[in-house]
Design a protein around this motif. Structure first.
Motif: not given
Length: 281
Positions: A41-51, A74-80, A104-109
């Protein structure tokens, strides 16, 4: 400036050691596949929503020297909080993993989905069973929406083919709004064989098509074990699947409407079956 030159110069520049944004928990880049990843999942909004949806994931990838805004934080916080690995990688690596430069410099595998064996799906179904099979539904958002409707109306599982159909990727997970974590989903090599196996288990197999033999309101077997097969919005059911169905149902519509979206059509049929089963109890 030639396209891509700015990015290559940025990647070649020495790493900053004093003013680089702190992300707390990033790990140095490790060996990663650089081919496009269907479960990313790529993109800042998409990654945050997925997390936020707690889609099962492997790790969070952050591009080197990426701008740290509220969404990235927020993505970093949720991932942690979810104990995910966080890796800092070159933008070129992120381009390859996501298959796009618009990440956008971020992806969730995402983790590979844990599919259920079709035999187990039938064995563990409630009585009377209700299964949904998809035949050529290639849009992952449609798949996710169908899984969501199936869970909402008491289906026992969703069956998808390995080829020419969407799989449970990150996009499908997100569209299911968490239902994919509660509803068994089976991926089969051959839809026709799954129909044959379902018939042996006592299921009545119903195909859903705009040119059906019978209109939905006239369907009288809602209380029986049913395996509903949904075709693609454009092509409908494939020939072999159609031939194996016991009955082809259609949904009555206004004459100027050609067809319904696959997920919408499935939700209508599931609601109708659910209501009729409730009346017959």
């Amino acid at each position: 400036m030639r396209p891509g030159r700015k990015r290559r110069e940025a990647e070649a520049a020495p790493k900053r050691t004093t003013n680089a944004p702190r992300t707390g928990g990033r790990k140095p880049e490790s060996r990663l596949e650089t081919r496009a990843n269907a479960d990313a999942v790529a993109g800042r909004n998409s990654v945050v929503e997925a997390l936020r949806a707690k889609i099962p994931a492997k790790e969070l990838l952050i591009a080197e020297r990426a701008e740290i805004d509220e969404r990235m934080t927020e993505a970093l916080r949720l991932a942690k909080n979810q104990d995910l690995g966080i890796k800092e990688v070159a933008r070129g690596v992120l381009d390859g993993v996501t298959g796009t430069t618009m990440h956008q410099g971020i992806a969730l595998i995402i983790k590979p989905f844990a599919y259920k064996d079709f035999g187990q799906l039938i064995a563990q179904a409630q009585k009377p069973g209700l299964l949904i099979g998809l035949d050529g539904v290639t849009d992952p958002h449609n798949l996710g929406a169908i899984v969501r409707s199936a869970a909402a109306f008491g289906a026992d599982g969703v069956v998808i083919p390995e080829r020419r159909n969407a799989a449970m990727t990150g996009s499908a997970w997100k569209s299911s709004a968490g239902a994919a974590a509660r509803l068994p989903i089976s991926q089969v090599t051959n839809m026709v064989r799954s129909i044959e196996d379902a018939k042996k288990a006592g299921y009545f197999v119903v195909g859903l098509d705009a040119e059906g033999q019978e209109s939905l309101p006239k369907f009288s077997l809602a209380k029986e074990p049913i395996y509903i097969i949904v075709g693609s919005e454009g092509k409908g059911l494939s020939r072999l699947v159609r031939e194996k169905c016991d009955l082809i149902l259609s949904i009555p519509m206004q004459s100027d409407m050609e067809s319904l979206n696959a997920s919408v059509a499935t939700a209508i049929v599931l609601y109708w079956v659910s209501e009729n089963r409730a009346k017959q109890e």
